[in-house]
Design an enzyme around this catalytic site. Sequence first.
Site, PDB file in Angstrom:
ATOM      1  CB  SER A 234      -1.025   0.086   1.316  1.00 16.88           C
ATOM      2  OG  SER A 234      -0.423   0.119   2.425  1.00 16.88           O
ATOM      3  CE  LYS A 278      -2.698   1.976   5.367  1.00 16.91           C
ATOM      4  NZ  LYS A 278      -1.970   1.546   3.975  1.00 16.91           N
TER       5      LYS A 278
END
Length: 339
Positions: A234, A278
């Site tokens: 990611s 996140k």
Amino acid sequence: MRKKYPRIPYVLAAILVLASVFYMLPYYVSKPGLAKELEPIIEVEGGYDEEGSFMLTTVRMGRANIYTYLIASFSKYQEIYSMKDILRPNESEQEYNKKQLHLMEGSKASAIEAAYKKAGIPVEYRYKGVYVMEVVPGMPAEGKLEVGDRLLKVDGKILKSRDELLDYLAGKKAGETVKLTFTRGNKEQSANLELQAFKNDPKRAGIGIAPIDDKEIIVDPKVNIKTDEIGGPSAGLMFALEIYNQLTEDDLTKGYEIAGTGTLSEGMVGPIGGIEQKIVAADKAGADIFFAPNEKGAKNSNYRAAVKTGKDIGTKMKIVPVDTFDEAVAYLEKLKPEK
């Protein structure tokens, strides 16, 4: 004088509490991790400095004990996953971690490629073999190959790509045997495997692995990315932005703290898991801007989930949707400098 003995119930209670801490449940818990500045992690030889920073956002994941499971049950931005949601059938945690670390290596390569090409600098590749990402239970490779093995040859023929291996095996029938030469760690080994028909397609046969190309990218100036034990794919987008910024004289950060996430493949930004966590991590770190995968405007895109979470926590971050690396660069190029 009477001797004093510790009260047995208290001792037993203490033992039970200690044991419960180390007793792992068949679940994983994920929660917001950190937003790390990338400039200390990524170094391009002779690269330019920046006033602001690009940040890598992470999610922390680990096996649950009784206490972490209960805490996660009542925490809005902690998620509980069963082991079958994380690990494939018969996959060990060690194999899973190996896969995640290799995905990180692929993320680095994709980021370097995108950044250097954008900067007009050529890139080259050196093939290291074919990496085994998965071994299928009940197939010939089980017990002979492991996740992390690098296949170098098949029947003495040097492998230059995953497709070469698959094409070679496609020309074989069930019952035929192939000899694979591979490295495990630093040791070269070999194994003879008899091809077996696939259960879902009996007309085809194979050895039961998921192979991918294992290649090293070569660039000048050199770039070093120190990720230690961080795994997963990611970080591609943010790696590419930091590398490109160090390669070019104009500072894309313009004094802002810029976080984000997204896989990167041939310049395309892909979705990731844990976008909500996140966003929380980036907000806590004081990020001004957050790049989120747009997924071409899909209703359940990372971007939409990020915006929802941002509103929920009252963040002041500007959440920006991106489908490509070029879009992220273009957005920053038009950005007015931080006052």
